[in-house]
Design a protein around this motif. Sequence first.
Motif, mmCIF file in Angstrom:
data_model
loop_
_atom_site.group_PDB
_atom_site.id
_atom_site.type_symbol
_atom_site.label_atom_id
_atom_site.label_comp_id
_atom_site.label_asym_id
_atom_site.label_seq_id
_atom_site.Cartn_x
_atom_site.Cartn_y
_atom_site.Cartn_z
ATOM 1 N N LYS A 17 -19.498 59.139 49.883
ATOM 2 C CA LYS A 17 -20.437 59.664 48.885
ATOM 3 C C LYS A 17 -19.712 60.060 47.602
ATOM 4 O O LYS A 17 -20.194 59.788 46.494
ATOM 5 N N GLU A 18 -18.554 60.694 47.755
ATOM 6 C CA GLU A 18 -17.852 61.213 46.577
ATOM 7 C C GLU A 18 -17.113 60.125 45.798
ATOM 8 O O GLU A 18 -16.689 60.361 44.664
ATOM 9 N N LEU A 19 -16.975 58.939 46.378
ATOM 10 C CA LEU A 19 -16.424 57.815 45.625
ATOM 11 C C LEU A 19 -17.401 57.326 44.557
ATOM 12 O O LEU A 19 -16.993 56.720 43.567
ATOM 13 N N GLU A 39 -21.791 51.839 44.625
ATOM 14 C CA GLU A 39 -22.319 51.600 45.973
ATOM 15 C C GLU A 39 -21.164 51.522 46.973
ATOM 16 O O GLU A 39 -20.163 50.841 46.719
ATOM 17 N N THR A 40 -21.301 52.218 48.091
ATOM 18 C CA THR A 40 -20.264 52.237 49.127
ATOM 19 C C THR A 40 -20.902 52.146 50.517
ATOM 20 O O THR A 40 -22.093 52.408 50.686
ATOM 21 N N GLU A 41 -20.068 51.800 51.502
ATOM 22 C CA GLU A 41 -20.473 51.842 52.908
ATOM 23 C C GLU A 41 -19.333 52.441 53.718
ATOM 24 O O GLU A 41 -18.169 52.055 53.541
ATOM 25 N N ALA A 42 -19.671 53.357 54.617
ATOM 26 C CA ALA A 42 -18.667 53.986 55.475
ATOM 27 C C ALA A 42 -18.598 53.271 56.818
ATOM 28 O O ALA A 42 -19.622 52.867 57.376
ATOM 29 N N TYR A 43 -17.385 53.139 57.342
ATOM 30 C CA TYR A 43 -17.149 52.543 58.667
ATOM 31 C C TYR A 43 -16.280 53.484 59.477
ATOM 32 O O TYR A 43 -15.140 53.766 59.098
ATOM 33 N N LEU A 44 -16.857 53.969 60.583
ATOM 34 C CA LEU A 44 -16.229 55.058 61.328
ATOM 35 C C LEU A 44 -15.433 54.590 62.537
ATOM 36 O O LEU A 44 -15.547 55.139 63.642
ATOM 37 N N GLY A 45 -14.653 53.553 62.319
ATOM 38 C CA GLY A 45 -13.607 53.171 63.246
ATOM 39 C C GLY A 45 -13.977 53.009 64.698
ATOM 40 O O GLY A 45 -14.884 52.251 65.060
ATOM 41 N N ILE A 46 -13.276 53.720 65.544
ATOM 42 C CA ILE A 46 -13.318 53.531 66.992
ATOM 43 C C ILE A 46 -14.722 53.689 67.568
ATOM 44 O O ILE A 46 -15.108 52.963 68.494
ATOM 45 N N VAL A 171 -28.621 57.767 46.959
ATOM 46 C CA VAL A 171 -29.518 57.249 47.998
ATOM 47 C C VAL A 171 -28.681 56.978 49.243
ATOM 48 O O VAL A 171 -27.608 56.371 49.168
ATOM 49 N N GLU A 172 -29.152 57.445 50.387
ATOM 50 C CA GLU A 172 -28.487 57.198 51.667
ATOM 51 C C GLU A 172 -29.368 56.265 52.485
ATOM 52 O O GLU A 172 -30.545 56.560 52.703
ATOM 53 N N THR A 173 -28.800 55.145 52.926
ATOM 54 C CA THR A 173 -29.600 54.169 53.662
ATOM 55 C C THR A 173 -28.723 53.386 54.627
ATOM 56 O O THR A 173 -27.554 53.715 54.813
ATOM 57 N N THR A 174 -29.280 52.361 55.250
ATOM 58 C CA THR A 174 -28.528 51.591 56.251
ATOM 59 C C THR A 174 -27.633 50.545 55.588
ATOM 60 O O THR A 174 -27.867 50.121 54.463
ATOM 61 N N TYR A 192 -25.625 54.765 47.466
ATOM 62 C CA TYR A 192 -25.573 54.189 46.127
ATOM 63 C C TYR A 192 -26.205 55.115 45.101
ATOM 64 O O TYR A 192 -26.957 56.047 45.435
ATOM 65 N N ILE A 193 -25.857 54.857 43.839
ATOM 66 C CA ILE A 193 -26.380 55.655 42.733
ATOM 67 C C ILE A 193 -27.788 55.168 42.403
ATOM 68 O O ILE A 193 -27.984 54.001 42.039
ATOM 69 N N GLN A 194 -28.730 56.045 42.555
ATOM 70 C CA GLN A 194 -30.132 55.695 42.309
ATOM 71 C C GLN A 194 -30.327 55.235 40.868
ATOM 72 O O GLN A 194 -29.862 55.878 39.921
ATOM 73 N N GLY A 195 -30.996 54.076 40.717
ATOM 74 C CA GLY A 195 -31.338 53.583 39.395
ATOM 75 C C GLY A 195 -30.266 52.762 38.709
ATOM 76 O O GLY A 195 -30.502 52.247 37.611
ATOM 77 N N ASN A 196 -29.089 52.629 39.335
ATOM 78 C CA ASN A 196 -28.040 51.832 38.689
ATOM 79 C C ASN A 196 -28.305 50.345 38.906
ATOM 80 O O ASN A 196 -28.544 49.902 40.033
ATOM 81 N N SER A 197 -28.235 49.565 37.835
ATOM 82 C CA SER A 197 -28.617 48.153 37.909
ATOM 83 C C SER A 197 -27.584 47.281 38.618
ATOM 84 O O SER A 197 -27.859 46.117 38.895
#
Length: 202
Positions: A17-19, A39-46, A171-174, A192-197
Amino acid sequence: MKLNREFYSRNTLTVAKELLGKVLVHNINGEKLKGIIVETEAYLGIRDKAAHAYGGRKTKRVEAMYGLPGTAYVYLIYGLYYCFNIVTEKEGVPEAVLIRAIEPIEGLDLMAKNRFGISYDNLTKYQKKNLTNGPGKLTRALNIDKALNMIDLCGDRLYLEEGDNSEFNIVETTRIGIDYAEEAKDFPYRFYIQGNSYVSKL
């Protein structure tokens, strides 16, 4: 100001989120290509069935994920596109954040030439919008490839800076493209940042 190791050495979802709003920089022989992460996606490893290190998998491909926080994890998908990830948590914990999209702000001509072979001013409106609005698009525009896998993001070649601290809604989503991951495909780990094109998909 460049982000330090402590920024990355935290909970992966927090870092993801903070990125948002931070600036990704690729310094190529003194010419800097820069983009705001939108826009980012987190992947929680194991424990995350969508992650390459799920179940503690250790292969040459995922070696970077077990490295120091603030390490680049770059891999190829479909034999065509590179994806750029940032390792988080602590060494030995294989978690990372995928950078899915950026808003280009500096070095636009070189980005355009990397992506489309022409200068930025000659891009169509469609091409400008599609310059960096996806993980494979941004790596091509910024010339990020497997040669940068495992590079230290606290160095001077590929790194991240603080943004201008503009306010925005998150925005937090899948996540996208992980239908194989069973229940993990429904985890709300994309931000992702809401409204960013330049967001890849709403």
